[in-house]
Every structure is written in C-alpha cells, then in structure tokens.
Design an enzyme around this catalytic site. Structure first.
Site, short mmCIF file in Angstrom:
data_model
loop_
_atom_site.label_atom_id
_atom_site.label_comp_id
_atom_site.label_asym_id
_atom_site.label_seq_id
_atom_site.Cartn_x
_atom_site.Cartn_y
_atom_site.Cartn_z
N HIS A 78 0.81 -1.21 0.00
CA HIS A 78 0.00 0.00 0.00
C HIS A 78 0.85 1.27 0.00
O HIS A 78 0.32 2.38 -0.11
CB HIS A 78 -1.00 0.00 1.17
CG HIS A 78 -0.41 0.27 2.51
ND1 HIS A 78 -0.06 -0.72 3.40
CD2 HIS A 78 -0.10 1.44 3.14
CE1 HIS A 78 0.41 -0.18 4.50
NE2 HIS A 78 0.41 1.13 4.37
N ASP A 124 -0.20 -7.57 1.57
CA ASP A 124 0.35 -6.21 1.67
C ASP A 124 1.87 -6.27 1.81
O ASP A 124 2.44 -5.97 2.85
CB ASP A 124 -0.27 -5.46 2.85
CG ASP A 124 -0.07 -3.95 2.72
OD1 ASP A 124 0.50 -3.52 1.70
OD2 ASP A 124 -0.46 -3.21 3.63
N SER A 144 4.32 2.58 7.98
CA SER A 144 4.00 1.48 7.07
C SER A 144 5.22 1.07 6.24
O SER A 144 6.00 1.92 5.81
CB SER A 144 2.87 1.89 6.12
OG SER A 144 1.66 2.03 6.81
#
Length: 260
Positions: A67, A112, A206
């Site tokens: 992402h 992911d 992230s």
C-alpha cells in the site's frame, strides 16, 4: 516566603513540561544511529513527501508494504536526521516492483507486501547495511523491535526528523481476531503490540520492519486509529510465509509459483 514561591513555580513548570513532552510520543525513543542501517525511507518524486519506511534485504532489494506504492518514488538510504545529511547517504529508484499476486487461499490481509529491485546496487557503509531474512518463524511472546519516521501523535499527524524505535510483544493471532472479528480465521500476518497501550507503530511507519531476534520477521501493515490504544494491537505482514516468493524473485525466477 519569596524563595518558596519561586521554587513552587519552577516545580509546576517542570511538571507541566514533562507532561507535554510525554504527550508528543507514541511510545519509543530516538533510535540509536547505529541500529537502523537497513532502514530506508520512501519518498514521492514530485511532491517530495515522505511516504513510508522499508527494509534493505540485500544490495539490490528493498522490502516494504504494497500500500506504499506510488507511481513515482525514490528510496533514501543511510538517513537518520532528515535535517542533517551523512556523507554516505544514497538515493535509488525502483527498477522493478513486485507484488504478491497469489490468490489461492490468500486474502487481502495476506498480500500487503512489495519487493523493490533498485536501479543500481547499494554500497554498504557506516550507515547502510542489509537486514537478514528469517530462517524460521518468530515465537509468540518474543519481544520485537519496530522503528520508523512515522507520526508521533495520533490522530493528528506530527512527523519527526529522526526515526523512533520501540519494543513491542509478539502476540497470538487470536488476540487480534478477538479485537477485530472481521479478520480471517487463518492469515499470513503477525499480531503485535503492547496491550497496555501507549506504544505502537502509526501512520507512515508502514512498510517498515518488525525485527525479532535480529531478523526481519514482519512488515508494518495495518493498525487501528488512533494508534497506541490499550488492547488494540497492530498487524504485520509475516515475512517468513512469503520467503519462497521473495527468494525466487531475487534468484531471477519470473514465473514464481504460489505457495499452497
């Protein structure tokens, strides 16, 4: 009397400052300069915005979260303080990006992860070196390390100039399922956090690493908002369960077989 009043005022100011300072951190402290040589920063080429973290796993590849993908990005290596540059900092661009396309028995929670091949090899240096991939999965109960330049306040965003590091606990996946019932019964993700709250990864962390026993065991993936709530751990993509995929790509296999 005047001296007592002055001392009392100083004490009040000191306590007030300490309280405000503690509110500026979602747990953790500034990382030691020498402990994150593998940590990279992903930036948007056009805006110059910091996007995500990532991990250098050898001189040509970086592992991060899917992402974090943006069409035009660059990868910065060897950085500690965004405001001060080391002589050995290096910039690279993606030569190719790989995504986990497997669909058999995989949900969106399992995918992911993104592997980036750099446009040219990285030179190891004082502030740059890869992190080893795991040879076995991590054990529940392990104390693991997280780090990144993500926001230090939540829900409002405050980005630090230096990376923050913290220790969190690897929890049984059922703990996360109990908190987030929509999670699948089985998943190639890790559940980790501090159940008392106050320490957590957050926005723009992230893609960064979850390190257990000196190995890259997880990739920062998803967590509840606001961050660092009690009894609400976060999810990390489990690197060990994607190891064959990663190693096949690095070996030059363009027709990677999906695991069962």
């Amino acid at each position: 009397m005047m001296l007592i009043r002055v001392l009392a005022n100083l004490l009040i100011l000191q306590l007030s400052y300490a309280q405000k300072s503690s509110e500026l951190v979602i747990g953790g402290d500034e990382c030691n300069i020498n402990e994150h040589r593998f940590l990279v920063a992903l930036y948007d080429v056009w805006s110059g915005d910091f996007l995500c973290g990532g991990t250098l796993i050898n001189k040509e590849y970086v592992l991060t979260a899917a992402h974090c993908e943006t069409r035009n990005m660059y990868i910065y290596l060897g950085m500690h303080n965004k405001m001060y540059q080391f002589d050995d900092e290096q910039r690279r661009y993606p030569k190719k990006k790989y995504f986990f396309r497997c669909s058999n028995n995989f949900t969106r929670w399992d995918k992911d992860i993104m592997l980036i091949r750099l446009n040219r090899p990285v030179r190891n240096s004082e502030h740059i070196a890869p992190l080893s991939l795991p040879s076995s999965p991590p054990s529940v109960g392990s104390v693991c390390r997280v780090m990144g330049w993500g926001t230090i306040t939540s829900p409002n965003e405050t980005l630090p100039d230096v990376p923050r590091c913290a220790n969190i606990n690897l929890l049984n996946y059922t703990v996360c399922r109990g908190v987030f019932p929509r999670l699948p019964a089985r998943s190639r993700t890790l559940c980790a956090g501090v159940l008392q709250g106050g320490i957590d990864t957050c926005k723009r962390d992230s893609g960064g690493p979850l390190i257990c026993n000196g190995k890259l065991q997880g990739v920062v993936f998803w967590g509840p908002k606001p961050c660092a709530q009690p009894r609400k751990p976060a999810l990390y993509t489990k690197v060990f369960d994607h190891l064959d995929w990663i190693q096949s790509i690095i070996a030059g296999n363009t027709t990677v077989t999906c695991p069962p």
